[in-house]
Design an enzyme around this catalytic site. Structure first.
Site, PDB file in Angstrom:
ATOM      1  N   TYR A   1       0.818  -1.211   0.000  1.00 36.17           N
ATOM      2  CA  TYR A   1       0.000   0.000   0.000  1.00 36.17           C
ATOM      3  C   TYR A   1       0.846   1.253   0.000  1.00 36.17           C
ATOM      4  O   TYR A   1       0.453   2.266  -0.571  1.00 36.17           O
ATOM      5  CB  TYR A   1      -0.980   0.021   1.168  1.00 36.17           C
ATOM      6  CG  TYR A   1      -0.537  -0.710   2.400  1.00 36.17           C
ATOM      7  CD1 TYR A   1       0.257  -0.091   3.347  1.00 36.17           C
ATOM      8  CD2 TYR A   1      -0.931  -2.023   2.621  1.00 36.17           C
ATOM      9  CE1 TYR A   1       0.656  -0.762   4.487  1.00 36.17           C
ATOM     10  CE2 TYR A   1      -0.547  -2.706   3.761  1.00 36.17           C
ATOM     11  CZ  TYR A   1       0.256  -2.066   4.690  1.00 36.17           C
ATOM     12  OH  TYR A   1       0.661  -2.746   5.815  1.00 36.17           O
TER      13      TYR A   1
ATOM     14  N   ASP B   1      19.372 -11.537   1.207  1.00 41.62           N
ATOM     15  CA  ASP B   1      18.123 -11.920   0.567  1.00 41.62           C
ATOM     16  C   ASP B   1      18.446 -12.912  -0.533  1.00 41.62           C
ATOM     17  O   ASP B   1      19.480 -12.792  -1.195  1.00 41.62           O
ATOM     18  CB  ASP B   1      17.420 -10.688  -0.022  1.00 41.62           C
ATOM     19  CG  ASP B   1      15.932 -10.928  -0.254  1.00 41.62           C
ATOM     20  OD1 ASP B   1      15.570 -12.038  -0.688  1.00 41.62           O
ATOM     21  OD2 ASP B   1      15.140 -10.006  -0.011  1.00 41.62           O
TER      22      ASP B   1
ATOM     23  N   ARG C   1       7.171  -7.750  10.904  1.00 40.36           N
ATOM     24  CA  ARG C   1       6.163  -8.636  11.472  1.00 40.36           C
ATOM     25  C   ARG C   1       6.485  -8.947  12.930  1.00 40.36           C
ATOM     26  O   ARG C   1       7.659  -8.954  13.329  1.00 40.36           O
ATOM     27  CB  ARG C   1       6.071  -9.943  10.674  1.00 40.36           C
ATOM     28  CG  ARG C   1       5.835  -9.770   9.186  1.00 40.36           C
ATOM     29  CD  ARG C   1       4.662  -8.873   8.842  1.00 40.36           C
ATOM     30  NE  ARG C   1       3.403  -9.310   9.435  1.00 40.36           N
ATOM     31  CZ  ARG C   1       2.361  -8.500   9.600  1.00 40.36           C
ATOM     32  NH1 ARG C   1       2.435  -7.243   9.271  1.00 40.36           N
ATOM     33  NH2 ARG C   1       1.244  -8.978  10.119  1.00 40.36           N
TER      34      ARG C   1
ATOM     35  N   ASP D   1       7.975  -1.586  16.137  1.00 45.52           N
ATOM     36  CA  ASP D   1       6.637  -1.178  15.713  1.00 45.52           C
ATOM     37  C   ASP D   1       5.684  -2.365  15.671  1.00 45.52           C
ATOM     38  O   ASP D   1       4.475  -2.188  15.745  1.00 45.52           O
ATOM     39  CB  ASP D   1       6.699  -0.511  14.330  1.00 45.52           C
ATOM     40  CG  ASP D   1       5.348   0.024  13.891  1.00 45.52           C
ATOM     41  OD1 ASP D   1       4.789   0.875  14.628  1.00 45.52           O
ATOM     42  OD2 ASP D   1       4.853  -0.388  12.827  1.00 45.52           O
TER      43      ASP D   1
ATOM     44  N   GLU E   1       1.557  -8.783  19.991  1.00 47.48           N
ATOM     45  CA  GLU E   1       0.526  -7.780  19.749  1.00 47.48           C
ATOM     46  C   GLU E   1      -0.834  -8.394  19.425  1.00 47.48           C
ATOM     47  O   GLU E   1      -1.869  -7.832  19.791  1.00 47.48           O
ATOM     48  CB  GLU E   1       0.945  -6.821  18.639  1.00 47.48           C
ATOM     49  CG  GLU E   1       0.970  -7.408  17.234  1.00 47.48           C
ATOM     50  CD  GLU E   1       1.335  -6.353  16.193  1.00 47.48           C
ATOM     51  OE1 GLU E   1       0.910  -6.517  15.044  1.00 47.48           O
ATOM     52  OE2 GLU E   1       2.038  -5.388  16.515  1.00 47.48           O
TER      53      GLU E   1
ATOM     54  N   HIS F   1       2.238  -0.484  15.834  1.00 47.16           N
ATOM     55  CA  HIS F   1       2.040  -0.981  14.468  1.00 47.16           C
ATOM     56  C   HIS F   1       1.493   0.133  13.560  1.00 47.16           C
ATOM     57  O   HIS F   1       0.466  -0.022  12.895  1.00 47.16           O
ATOM     58  CB  HIS F   1       1.082  -2.182  14.466  1.00 47.16           C
ATOM     59  CG  HIS F   1       1.329  -3.135  13.337  1.00 47.16           C
ATOM     60  ND1 HIS F   1       1.232  -4.492  13.450  1.00 47.16           N
ATOM     61  CD2 HIS F   1       1.681  -2.915  12.040  1.00 47.16           C
ATOM     62  CE1 HIS F   1       1.499  -5.070  12.288  1.00 47.16           C
ATOM     63  NE2 HIS F   1       1.778  -4.125  11.417  1.00 47.16           N
TER      64      HIS F   1
END
Length: 329
Positions: free
Chosen positions: A100, A175, A234, A258, A263, A295
């Site tokens: 997003y 990665d 995450r 965050d 959570e 978050h």
């Protein structure tokens, strides 16, 4: 199309309204999370969109099947709280919004690095204690002098690299799929080498089971003294108990979290009208070298608009029989 929206926040409402007016579809909005108890609100609708980090149990999908509801569009990127096996079993197609606003999260991650580097938490603590002289003693470090390890170089990771390149920061990445953007400057290394060399480590990988507790006791032990941790990805990526052990000892210089490990459980308590008492959260919150946030790294006007519109567009595509690239089931 008639759409029932759950977990709607006030900031999302204008975007829902504008989309509905532009597309001539009907959207009914509810602030409640999508649960067994709230699902009947969607009876008679063609599809559901929701935003929440609390679980979507199998009973939600069996209930959707009974109501002949075949489409669920998540307005967020994380979906580890969704029982996708149950969704498929009950013939519910699920989509998500994977990107997003990568820039929103990247900017928040770099802001968190700067907050920790300039010891802003310690400064604020001293000022709240009315100790102005002490507040002037916390010397900072400059981001351009340091090495940042970026774990995960997808859309968000690449946006982080781009910003760090502007600071002149040395960037290491680990990665299996390296970025093809030739404008980015970075050095690929193994995860172990990244742990050993990084002054700051920032996480940008999914919460897949194999990534659970990626940063654990063994990982923290390999890191440089004074290293900083940033997690805007995450909740399950960090072993919080191990993190606290190394923050207490001074081995780690600080952390910006965050997405807190517990959570989902804590928010579920809050959703039931309770408060949560989490000793790990409370200890982190009391540390001036820790930046906690609920978050919200994604939370910008651009991101909210994209989350709403992309989820709603996916529902229309489902309903029209068009292939949805962001489909999970």
């Amino acid at each position: 199309m008639r759409i029932c929206a759950f977990g709607v926040r006030g900031d999302e409402v204008p975007y829902f309204q504008r989309w509905a007016a532009r597309t001539e579809n009907t959207v009914t909005m509810h602030p409640d999370y999508l649960t067994d108890q709230t699902l009947p609100l969607a009876a008679g609708y063609d599809g559901i969109t929701s935003f929440q980090t609390v679980p979507y149990p199998s009973t939600v999908f069996s209930g959707m099947q009974q109501l002949k509801l075949r489409y669920l569009a998540l307005r967020n990127a994380g979906y580890e709280n969704v029982d996708l096996t149950a969704a498929a079993h009950h013939q519910v197609r699920v989509s998500y919004v994977p990107a997003y606003s990568p820039r929103a999260i990247a900017e928040f991650a770099v802001m968190s690095m700067l907050y920790l580097l300039r010891q802003a938490g310690a400064v604020q603590t001293a000022l709240h204690d009315a100790d102005y002289p002490l507040a002037k003693t916390f010397i900072g470090r400059e981001l351009g002098d340091l090495t940042v390890g970026v774990v995960g170089s997808g859309r968000i990771g690449q946006a982080v690299i781009q910003i760090l390149n502007g600071f002149g920061t040395r960037v290491l990445i680990t990665d299996s799929h390296l970025p093809k953007n030739l404008a980015l400057t970075f050095t690929p290394v193994s995860f172990e080498e990244l742990l050993r060399q990084s002054d700051i480590l920032t996480l940008h990988i999914p919460g897949d089971p194999e990534n659970t507790n990626l940063l654990n006791e063994a990982a923290f032990a390999q890191m440089k003294p004074g290293a900083l941790i940033v997690n805007t990805a995450r909740p399950n990526l960090i072993d919080t108990a191990a993190l606290l052990t190394h923050l207490r000892s001074g081995k780690l210089g600080g952390a910006a979290i965050d997405t807190f490990e517990h959570e989902a459980d804590d928010l579920l308590q809050l959703a039931h009208g309770e408060t949560f008492a989490d000793p790990l959260w409370d200890e982190l919150l009391a540390m001036p070298n820790v930046m906690l946030s609920p978050h919200i790294a994604y939370y910008t006007d651009t991101a909210v608009k994209n989350m709403v519109e992309q989820a709603l567009d996916a529902l229309v595509a489902f309903d029209q029989g068009v292939r949805v690239a962001t489909e999970l089931t």
